[in-house]
Design a protein around this motif. Structure first.
Motif, short mmCIF file in Angstrom:
data_model
loop_
_atom_site.label_atom_id
_atom_site.label_comp_id
_atom_site.label_asym_id
_atom_site.label_seq_id
_atom_site.Cartn_x
_atom_site.Cartn_y
_atom_site.Cartn_z
N ASN A 264 0.83 -1.20 0.00
CA ASN A 264 0.00 0.00 0.00
C ASN A 264 0.86 1.24 0.00
OD1 ASN A 264 1.01 0.00 2.53
ND2 ASN A 264 -0.93 0.15 3.60
N SER B 21 -5.97 -3.01 7.76
CA SER B 21 -4.78 -3.85 7.90
C SER B 21 -4.15 -3.49 9.23
CB SER B 21 -3.79 -3.59 6.76
OG SER B 21 -4.28 -4.06 5.53
N ASP C 19 -11.11 -7.34 7.55
CA ASP C 19 -9.80 -6.93 8.06
C ASP C 19 -8.77 -8.04 7.84
OD1 ASP C 19 -10.95 -4.63 8.95
OD2 ASP C 19 -10.78 -5.07 11.08
N GLU C 20 -7.52 -7.62 7.78
CA GLU C 20 -6.40 -8.57 7.79
C GLU C 20 -5.47 -8.18 8.92
OE1 GLU C 20 -4.07 -8.37 4.24
OE2 GLU C 20 -3.55 -6.25 4.51
N PHE D 162 -0.01 -11.68 7.60
CA PHE D 162 -1.36 -11.19 7.35
C PHE D 162 -2.34 -12.33 7.10
CE2 PHE D 162 0.50 -6.98 6.18
CZ PHE D 162 -0.28 -6.21 7.03
N LEU E 142 3.84 -2.84 7.37
CA LEU E 142 2.50 -2.47 6.92
C LEU E 142 2.55 -1.73 5.59
CD1 LEU E 142 0.61 -1.17 10.10
CD2 LEU E 142 -0.26 -2.88 8.49
N ALA F 168 0.58 -4.36 3.36
CA ALA F 168 -0.86 -4.30 3.65
C ALA F 168 -1.69 -4.15 2.39
CB ALA F 168 -1.14 -3.15 4.61
N LYS F 169 -2.87 -4.75 2.39
CA LYS F 169 -3.78 -4.68 1.25
C LYS F 169 -4.96 -3.74 1.51
CE LYS F 169 -2.69 -9.42 -0.14
NZ LYS F 169 -3.22 -10.80 -0.31
N ARG F 170 -5.17 -3.37 2.76
CA ARG F 170 -6.31 -2.52 3.10
C ARG F 170 -5.88 -1.05 3.17
NH1 ARG F 170 -9.41 -6.27 1.30
NH2 ARG F 170 -9.80 -8.03 2.70
N GLN G 26 -4.70 1.65 8.24
CA GLN G 26 -3.66 0.92 8.96
C GLN G 26 -3.75 1.19 10.46
OE1 GLN G 26 0.20 1.93 7.45
NE2 GLN G 26 -0.44 1.76 5.32
#
Length: 363
Positions: free
Chosen positions: A58, A126, A159-160, A176, A209, A213-215, A218
């Motif tokens: 991200n 994330s 969420d992850e 994750f 992160l 992270a994919k979301r 954070q």
């Protein structure tokens, strides 16, 4: 056996006075960079360095918005935008969730900014769960583990989360995942021994992160029972690194109680955890008993899901560099006084700063 993962991060120095006064600190190298180490299956090392994150994670989150179609969230990038996650409280400390875009006013270094996008919905997150595994945490492991799992159960189903335990250095016990059973298994790797490297863990986890992270949102949840006594970096470096990444909101749970509590160390630890939380828009909690930790996990999960998401494009060009102080006001009919909690500032990416002397001092 714990095997190393090549996740480089930069430690950039920031004076304690600069943190307190919200002014731009002097930058400089700070020795070996902290990194995360795997306690389970190896995690592929990202390519590139922390200054140029790979596009697979991200890396563009500070300049992004989220769009949802049906049950799918899509990240849309707008170059130069700053995103704020904000919690609004009324005069009695109750969360206010009924405000519209026009209620908010954003200021950067005292200059009004134009809000580019506004959302108030439960966006997926994330998050990293960071558990102190120093020797003094031995009797607290079961309660902390239960609270951590309850925190995940109460979060958005999309969420992850990844799990880290830290003593002299941070270890990834679970990469994750959205699988609560994998996180539960990861908790079995947490062993209580050694020192407490809070600052190194924050830097390494925030960088992890940013890379993986994919979301679009954070969060780091830090649980510790003491003061940092093992990091190669400082509190100021940890805060600056998070601000440079436009990185995670940090929630801290300080288990600073017990018959062996050192009052002086406890006061310093409280200041450290409060600073980490306040500078990033989170909260610091200091329970009086271990059985209060689970309720705190519920409060954190609820806070994350009730936030407003506000984006703006700064009127001051990023190339000018320097720390940017952020302030958000909220006003609405029916409320005599509203307070907004969000991160206090950031360092723009793509800035061109003149060389500065290395800052001295550490926490």
């Amino acid at each position: 056996m714990r095997s190393a993962v090549l996740l480089s991060v930069f430690g950039l120095a920031l004076s304690a006075a600069a943190v307190a006064q919200q002014t731009a600190p002097a930058a400089g190298a700070s020795g070996p960079a902290p990194s995360l180490t795997v306690d389970r299956d190896p995690i592929p090392s990202p390519e590139g360095d922390a200054a140029t994150p790979s596009t697979g994670g991200n890396a563009n989150l500070p300049n992004s918005q989220v769009e949802r179609q049906g049950g799918t969230y899509t990240l849309r990038t707008n170059v130069g935008e700053v995103r704020l996650n904000a919690t609004v409280l009324d005069g009695s400390g109750r969360v206010v969730q009924s405000l519209g875009r026009d209620a908010f006013h954003v200021y950067e270094d005292g200059v009004p900014q134009t809000i580019a996008s506004f959302r108030h919905e439960d966006l997926p997150v994330s998050l990293g769960i960071l558990i102190d595994s120093s020797g003094s945490m031995y009797d607290k492991r079961a309660a902390v583990g239960k609270a951590s799992l309850d925190f995940v159960r109460l979060s958005n189903p999309q969420d992850e989360a990844f799990l880290v335990d830290f003593s002299f250095e941070p270890y990834i016990d679970q990469d994750f995942t959205g699988d609560i059973h994998k996180l539960e298994a990861g908790l079995s790797y947490v062993k209580a021994s050694g020192g407490t490297a809070i600052y190194d863990t924050i830097i390494a986890s925030a960088d992890y992160l940013a890379r993986n992270a994919k979301r679009p949102k954070q969060v780091l949840l830090l649980v510790t029972d003491g003061d940092d006594n093992a990091s190669s970096t400082t509190l100021e470096e940890a805060i600056k690194r998070v601000q440079e990444l436009d990185g995670p909101t940090i929630y801290c749970v300080g288990l600073l109680f017990g018959p062996d509590e050192d009052k002086r160390e406890s006061r310093h630890a409280r200041r450290v955890l409060t600073s980490l939380a306040e500078q990033t828009g989170g909260l610091a909690y200091f329970p009086r008993r271990l059985d209060e930790v689970d309720d705190i996990a519920h409060q954190v999960a609820e806070d994350i899901r009730q936030q407003y998401t506000i984006s703006y494009q700064p009127s001051k060009p990023a190339r000018l560099g320097g720390y940017r102080q952020v302030h958000v006001d909220a006003k609405a009919n029916g409320y005599s006084r509203l307070s907004v909690r969000t991160r206090t500032g950031y360092f723009p990416k793509g800035a061109v700063d003149a060389p500065q002397a290395k800052a001295g001092g550490s926490q």
